[in-house]
Motif scaffolding. Structure first.
Motif, PDB file in Angstrom:
ATOM      1  N   LEU A  89       0.811  -1.219   0.000  1.00 46.64           N
ATOM      2  CA  LEU A  89       0.000   0.000   0.000  1.00 46.64           C
ATOM      3  C   LEU A  89       0.846   1.272   0.000  1.00 46.64           C
ATOM      4  O   LEU A  89       0.303   2.375  -0.101  1.00 46.64           O
ATOM      5  CB  LEU A  89      -0.922   0.015   1.228  1.00 46.64           C
ATOM      6  CG  LEU A  89      -1.932  -1.129   1.344  1.00 46.64           C
ATOM      7  CD1 LEU A  89      -2.738  -0.992   2.628  1.00 46.64           C
ATOM      8  CD2 LEU A  89      -2.859  -1.170   0.140  1.00 46.64           C
ATOM      9  N   ARG A  92       0.632   4.635  -2.284  1.00 49.86           N
ATOM     10  CA  ARG A  92      -0.380   5.654  -2.035  1.00 49.86           C
ATOM     11  C   ARG A  92       0.126   6.749  -1.107  1.00 49.86           C
ATOM     12  O   ARG A  92      -0.467   7.837  -1.053  1.00 49.86           O
ATOM     13  CB  ARG A  92      -1.625   5.017  -1.427  1.00 49.86           C
ATOM     14  CG  ARG A  92      -2.277   3.938  -2.260  1.00 49.86           C
ATOM     15  CD  ARG A  92      -2.988   4.486  -3.457  1.00 49.86           C
ATOM     16  NE  ARG A  92      -4.013   5.464  -3.111  1.00 49.86           N
ATOM     17  CZ  ARG A  92      -4.928   5.925  -3.947  1.00 49.86           C
ATOM     18  NH1 ARG A  92      -4.921   5.503  -5.207  1.00 49.86           N
ATOM     19  NH2 ARG A  92      -5.803   6.801  -3.561  1.00 49.86           N
ATOM     20  N   SER A  94      -0.132   7.162   2.062  1.00 57.22           N
ATOM     21  CA  SER A  94      -1.240   7.645   2.873  1.00 57.22           C
ATOM     22  C   SER A  94      -1.587   6.633   3.952  1.00 57.22           C
ATOM     23  O   SER A  94      -1.958   5.490   3.647  1.00 57.22           O
ATOM     24  CB  SER A  94      -2.470   7.907   1.992  1.00 57.22           C
ATOM     25  OG  SER A  94      -3.594   8.227   2.782  1.00 57.22           O
ATOM     26  N   TRP A  97      -5.286   5.887   3.720  1.00 59.17           N
ATOM     27  CA  TRP A  97      -5.592   4.821   2.780  1.00 59.17           C
ATOM     28  C   TRP A  97      -5.446   3.452   3.458  1.00 59.17           C
ATOM     29  O   TRP A  97      -6.272   2.559   3.260  1.00 59.17           O
ATOM     30  CB  TRP A  97      -4.680   4.928   1.569  1.00 59.17           C
ATOM     31  CG  TRP A  97      -4.856   3.842   0.563  1.00 59.17           C
ATOM     32  CD1 TRP A  97      -4.047   2.764   0.380  1.00 59.17           C
ATOM     33  CD2 TRP A  97      -5.903   3.703  -0.407  1.00 59.17           C
ATOM     34  NE1 TRP A  97      -4.510   1.961  -0.633  1.00 59.17           N
ATOM     35  CE2 TRP A  97      -5.655   2.526  -1.129  1.00 59.17           C
ATOM     36  CE3 TRP A  97      -7.017   4.469  -0.726  1.00 59.17           C
ATOM     37  CZ2 TRP A  97      -6.485   2.094  -2.158  1.00 59.17           C
ATOM     38  CZ3 TRP A  97      -7.854   4.034  -1.740  1.00 59.17           C
ATOM     39  CH2 TRP A  97      -7.581   2.866  -2.445  1.00 59.17           C
TER      40      TRP A  97
END
Length: 560
Positions: A89, A92, A94, A97
């Motif tokens: 992940l 991203r 983030s 997120w």
């Protein structure tokens, strides 16, 4: 006239398609409307949590997961499956997120529970379109609506991912009584990923294999599960060896076990050699607010402080293991007593401040938001400004108020396991039947941490979905219906091929295979004719053969 009208057939076809779609939607609403409502509430609660806390919540271990992610190397303290998840992940940039994905996985856990229970209820009551959904909702709602579950999804911790992988593995394993080889492989792969996310998953690999053997899943499925387990485990251990020089999953498994044993270990009984005796706790004052395991490993005065590298010293795990196993062998009764005591903590009505007040406090949505310098260094490196700690009101207060009462209390969890146990005893001839796997997983998730580390409330939450599944499988009757073989459904040829017309007598038809009331309602002329005219073999043969053909069973049946 209709055929000459422009667009007439097309309009009628479109009308039929619309009516069919509306009818299908109506059937869907009847079958799953209540669950859709619960699902909407669950999503709304998570949305409020994100609005109130628009970043990840931090725990004491969070920075070690991010450290492994940013360095892309396995941690020496714990398996790094969650770090690999964060690494996937990472593009991203983030943390919000990450939180969103974890909330989605939390909802997916509830959906998997609903799907399994609905499937079992649909097989038990195939003629009731609305009943399976009504039965399945109470078993999925506690997972979807538990406030501590929602908070766990907000934490930068491995527990949520672990629970999802474990639930998915059990779903695949129990979907069929005799799963095909690819289903066994998928279940094994998911279990291995769960074990690489949290080390408590390792004993559950054995639980899966044993339950598949008991249920006679077939050697192909079991072999596929073992191979699928072994490949990622060996691959991870090879990666760990290339970085840390040891073919293992971590270098701390014995350290956690040492923390378990310091609660009762008496060095005057176990008599450790001098090099190991530095881990003895006699003479160290105990703080009643701090669990012995936590104090022995992390507080000032820990025996590991006497090693050059502290708790991460290469010899720390070896010395801790020698101490722990000596304590277990010399004081087995004391060891069993602390394991039982901490297992029973999961069934208490109120949550106590254990293992420390600040640890238990991390499992609550709090009023303030503070990010330590150490956490900030890793958080900003991973997620930029999304790591900034903040609370937005009134959404934060809403979710805090909800968490004060909306959760599964300990006695309810105990009742779930008790009902599941009774369900297995009822099915003792089948060694527990389909109840066995979810019940065993739920119990193991409570006992294994208490036996190998210490009690913690976040260890209890993963056990709830499986306890609920065991209750559902215990209460829902298992269907005995089996679909007819294709060769059996041949009404046109029954009189000419399988049955001699002259030998067909009405008495040959079993009463259970015929529904006389329904038959008379559909064929009144035949019923009247049967009273006044003799039934010839040519006239009655095909009709009797039709009556004897069993109605096809629902393919979504429960396993016998």
């Amino acid at each position: 006239m209709d055929t000459a009208r422009p667009g007439g057939p097309a309009l009628r076809a479109a009308g039929r398609a619309i009516r069919s779609a509306v009818a299908g939607l109506g059937r869907l609403v009847v079958a799953h409307g209540l669950f859709a409502l619960v699902l909407a509430v669950a999503v709304a609660l998570r949305w409020i949590a994100v609005l109130g806390y628009p970043t990840a919540l931090w725990f004491g271990d969070s920075h070690t997961y991010l450290e492994s992610t940013l360095r892309f190397e396995p941690s020496d303290l714990r398996p790094s499956g969650y770090s690999l998840f964060l690494w996937m992940l990472q593009p991203r940039h983030s943390l919000l997120w990450v939180v969103g994905v974890q909330h989605a996985l939390g909802v997916a856990i509830g959906m998997l529970v609903y799907a399994l229970v609905w499937r079992a209820a649909r097989a038990a009551w195939p003629r009731q379109r609305w009943l399976p959904g009504l039965v399945a909702v109470p078993f999925s709602a506690p997972v979807l609506l538990d406030a501590f579950q929602i908070q766990l999804e907000h934490l930068l911790m491995s527990d949520l991912l672990f629970t999802f992988l474990l639930t998915a593995a059990v779903t695949v394993a129990v979907w069929r009584a005799r799963p095909p080889w690819w289903a066994g492989a998928l279940a094994g792969l998911l279990m291995a990923c769960a074990a690489l996310t949290r080390s408590v998953g390792l004993p559950l690999l054995l639980v899966l294999v044993v339950c598949m053997l008991v249920r006679r899943a077939g050697w192909r499925a079991i072999a596929a599960a073992l191979v699928a387990c072994a490949i990622p485990m060996l691959g991870y251990m090879s990666w760990y060896d290339s970085v840390h020089g040891r073919f293992a999953l971590s270098n701390s498994d014995q350290i956690w076990l040492y923390g378990r044993t310091v609660d009762f270990a008496d060095c005057s009984v176990i008599k450790p050699r001098p090099e190991v005796a530095i881990l003895c706790r006699e003479g160290v004052p105990r703080n009643p607010r701090i669990a012995p395991a936590f104090a022995a490993m992390w507080e000032p005065g820990s025996g590991f402080d006497k090693l050059p590298g502290g708790i991460r010293d290469p010899k720390a795990n070896e010395l801790a293991g020698e101490f722990a196993w000596a304590a277990i062998k010399k004081q087995p009764g004391d060891y069993a007593a602390v394991v039982l005591r901490d297992t029973l903590r999961a069934f208490e009505w109120e949550r106590e401040a254990y293992p420390t007040p600040w640890t238990e406090g991390k499992y609550h949505f709090r009023e303030g938001a503070i990010l330590s310098e150490r956490d900030a260094a890793y958080g900003y490196a991973y997620g930029g400004d999304t790591a900034r700690a903040r609370v937005v009101e009134p959404y934060g207060k809403w979710i805090r108020d909800y968490q004060s009462w909306a959760y599964v209390r300990g006695p309810f969890l105990g009742a779930f396991l008790l009902v599941g146990l009774v369900g297995m005893l009822v099915r003792i001839r089948r060694l527990g039947g389909r109840v066995l796997l979810p019940w065993s997983v739920s119990l193991a998730l409570l006992v294994v941490p208490a036996a190998t580390a210490d009690f913690d409330y976040r260890y209890v939450l993963p056990a709830i979905p499986f306890a609920l599944l065991s209750v559902a499988f215990a209460l829902i009757p298992e269907s005995r219906r089996t679909p007819p073989e294709p060769a059996d459904v041949e009404p046109a040829n029954a009189a000419s091929a399988d049955v001699e017309p002259a030998n067909v007598e009405p008495a040959d038809v079993e009463p259970a295979d015929v529904e006389p009331v329904e038959a008379m309602a559909q064929e009144p002329t035949d019923a009247v004719r049967a009273e006044s005219e003799p039934v010839t073999a040519v006239e009655s043969g095909p009709r009797l053969a039709d009556a004897a053909v069993p109605e096809p069973a629902d393919t979504t049946r429960a396993e016998p």
